[in-house]
Design a protein around this motif. Structure first.
Motif, short mmCIF file in Angstrom:
data_model
loop_
_atom_site.label_atom_id
_atom_site.label_comp_id
_atom_site.label_asym_id
_atom_site.label_seq_id
_atom_site.Cartn_x
_atom_site.Cartn_y
_atom_site.Cartn_z
N PHE A 102 5.52 -12.68 32.08
CA PHE A 102 5.26 -12.47 30.66
C PHE A 102 4.39 -13.59 30.08
CE2 PHE A 102 8.98 -9.50 30.47
CZ PHE A 102 8.32 -8.46 29.86
N GLN A 103 4.67 -14.83 30.48
CA GLN A 103 3.90 -15.96 29.96
C GLN A 103 2.46 -15.91 30.44
OE1 GLN A 103 5.14 -18.67 27.77
NE2 GLN A 103 2.93 -18.54 27.61
N MET A 104 2.24 -15.56 31.70
CA MET A 104 0.88 -15.45 32.22
C MET A 104 0.11 -14.34 31.52
SD MET A 104 0.45 -17.88 34.31
CE MET A 104 -1.12 -17.36 34.99
N ALA A 105 0.77 -13.20 31.28
CA ALA A 105 0.11 -12.11 30.54
C ALA A 105 -0.20 -12.54 29.12
CB ALA A 105 1.01 -10.87 30.55
N GLY A 106 0.71 -13.26 28.49
CA GLY A 106 0.47 -13.74 27.12
C GLY A 106 -0.71 -14.70 27.06
N ILE A 107 -0.81 -15.61 28.04
CA ILE A 107 -1.94 -16.54 28.07
C ILE A 107 -3.26 -15.79 28.25
CG2 ILE A 107 -3.01 -18.37 29.46
CD1 ILE A 107 -0.19 -19.40 30.03
N LEU A 108 -3.27 -14.80 29.13
CA LEU A 108 -4.49 -14.01 29.37
C LEU A 108 -4.93 -13.29 28.10
CD1 LEU A 108 -6.62 -12.79 31.25
CD2 LEU A 108 -4.94 -11.02 31.86
N PHE A 109 -4.02 -12.58 27.45
CA PHE A 109 -4.38 -11.83 26.25
C PHE A 109 -4.75 -12.76 25.09
CE2 PHE A 109 -1.59 -8.45 28.21
CZ PHE A 109 -2.66 -7.62 28.56
N THR B 44 -1.69 -24.41 29.71
CA THR B 44 -2.94 -24.03 30.37
C THR B 44 -3.82 -23.13 29.50
OG1 THR B 44 -1.88 -22.11 31.42
CG2 THR B 44 -1.83 -24.19 32.62
N THR B 45 -3.39 -22.83 28.28
CA THR B 45 -4.17 -21.94 27.41
C THR B 45 -5.58 -22.46 27.15
OG1 THR B 45 -2.12 -21.19 26.35
CG2 THR B 45 -4.16 -20.74 25.19
N PRO B 46 -5.81 -23.77 26.89
CA PRO B 46 -7.19 -24.21 26.67
C PRO B 46 -8.12 -23.91 27.84
CG PRO B 46 -5.67 -25.89 25.91
CD PRO B 46 -4.85 -24.86 26.62
N VAL B 47 -7.62 -24.09 29.07
CA VAL B 47 -8.45 -23.78 30.24
C VAL B 47 -8.71 -22.28 30.32
CG1 VAL B 47 -8.55 -23.84 32.76
CG2 VAL B 47 -7.69 -25.81 31.51
N ALA B 48 -7.68 -21.47 30.03
CA ALA B 48 -7.86 -20.02 30.05
C ALA B 48 -8.88 -19.58 29.01
CB ALA B 48 -6.51 -19.33 29.82
N VAL B 49 -8.83 -20.17 27.82
CA VAL B 49 -9.80 -19.83 26.77
C VAL B 49 -11.21 -20.24 27.19
CG1 VAL B 49 -10.50 -20.32 24.40
CG2 VAL B 49 -8.10 -19.90 24.93
N LEU B 50 -11.32 -21.40 27.81
CA LEU B 50 -12.63 -21.88 28.27
C LEU B 50 -13.21 -20.95 29.33
CD1 LEU B 50 -14.62 -24.24 27.94
CD2 LEU B 50 -13.45 -25.37 29.84
N LEU B 51 -12.40 -20.53 30.29
CA LEU B 51 -12.87 -19.62 31.33
C LEU B 51 -13.20 -18.24 30.76
CD1 LEU B 51 -10.40 -20.54 34.23
CD2 LEU B 51 -12.75 -21.29 33.91
N ALA B 52 -12.39 -17.79 29.78
CA ALA B 52 -12.68 -16.50 29.16
C ALA B 52 -14.00 -16.54 28.40
CB ALA B 52 -11.54 -16.12 28.21
N GLY B 53 -14.28 -17.65 27.74
CA GLY B 53 -15.56 -17.79 27.04
C GLY B 53 -16.73 -17.76 27.99
N TRP B 54 -16.59 -18.39 29.15
CA TRP B 54 -17.65 -18.33 30.15
C TRP B 54 -17.82 -16.92 30.70
CZ3 TRP B 54 -16.13 -23.25 33.46
CH2 TRP B 54 -16.34 -24.39 32.66
N SER B 55 -16.69 -16.24 30.95
CA SER B 55 -16.76 -14.90 31.54
C SER B 55 -17.41 -13.89 30.59
CB SER B 55 -15.35 -14.42 31.91
OG SER B 55 -14.74 -15.32 32.82
N LEU B 56 -17.12 -14.00 29.30
CA LEU B 56 -17.67 -13.06 28.31
C LEU B 56 -19.02 -13.49 27.76
CD1 LEU B 56 -14.41 -12.16 26.34
CD2 LEU B 56 -15.50 -10.89 28.19
#
Length: 264
Positions: A54-61, A5-17
């Motif tokens: 731990f995995q969810m925190a790693g994906i977020l960071f 799910t990292t690509p989706v997390a990166v995409l959402l982070a890019g929109w948020s920032l």
């Protein structure tokens, strides 16, 4: 599965920032790729709450880190050179890793173990890590953080294919189906519908011309492709046996049983 799910997390982070503008079509395309990887790893679920957190925190960071690196490299406010950006944030990463290693690694490692591995091996390892960081910042600067994470999906697919070819690692039909979805989604993300349609039309035209010029060779090619498809399909559906299974023992047991029956 969570790592996918990292690509989706990166995409959402890019929109948020504010690094990129929201795009529903891009979101659905990346989500399809993620779903394909999740399907491929569906049979390997073993839920552990601590590992999940731990995995969810790693994906977020990881998503925030890649998005901020992209902002340093491509935003109008900074527009930093990739090597210059690496010059600034690499020492910070080294200091943080060194602080963690001071408590977790250093007390457990002796110099004898270091010399056993070899200083030259450590040097090559560090050199590969440095070149990896350089390639990452250059890739993010030229494309985006989302493309970097999608390259990670492509890397996983290539590892699976190489493992099948070199070591004969079995791949289930579900894994093959999932990675096929992911690979198809990546091709669509790169080319788009119009280019894929143009390439498909051109390929169909060349195939028709090939059939008109060499009909026998075309039929032979179709037969070979059907044969390999059947082999791959039945190879994936074939039953697997335990590691201690030995067919010669089974044959010997049957033979001894038959011999005893004849003796009686």
């Amino acid at each position: 599965m969570l790592k996918a799910t990292t690509p989706v997390a990166v995409l959402l982070a890019g929109w948020s920032l504010g690094v990129s503008s929201p795009n529903l079509k891009q979101f659905l395309n990346v989500s399809a790729i993620v779903v394909g990887v999740i399907i491929a790893s569906f049979g390997e679920i073993d839920f552990v709450l601590v590992g999940f957190l731990f995995q969810m925190a790693g994906i977020l960071f990881e998503a925030l880190r890649l998005t901020m690196v992209q902002r340093l490299l491509s935003s109008a406010d900074f527009k930093m050179d990739p090597l210059v950006s690496l010059y600034y944030f690499a020492p910070v990463c080294a200091a943080m890793n060194g602080l963690v290693a001071l408590f977790w690694e250093v007390p457990k490692v002796s110099m004898a173990e270091v010399y056993h591995v070899g200083l030259f091996t450590f040097f090559l390892n560090g050199l590969c890590a440095f070149m990896l960081n350089v390639s990452v910042v250059f890739l993010i600067g030229k494309t985006s953080a989302v493309v970097l994470t999608l390259c990670g999906v492509l890397k996983d697919i290539m590892l699976v294919v190489a493992s099948m070819m070199i070591w004969g690692t079995p791949v289930s039909p579900l894994q093959f189906f999932g990675y096929s979805i992911a690979l198809g989604g990546m091709v669509y993300y790169k080319l788009g519908y119009d280019q894929i349609k143009g390439y498909a039309g051109e390929a169909a035209r060349h195939w028709a011309e090939f059939g008109a010029r060499k009909p026998i060779l075309r039929k032979l090619s179709i037969i070979v492709m059907v044969f390999f498809t059947i082999v791959l399909l039945f190879g994936g559906l074939a039953p697997s046996y335990a590691a201690d299974y030995n067919p010669s023992r089974v044959v010997a047991g049957v033979t001894n049983g038959v011999g005893k029956t004849d003796a009686n």
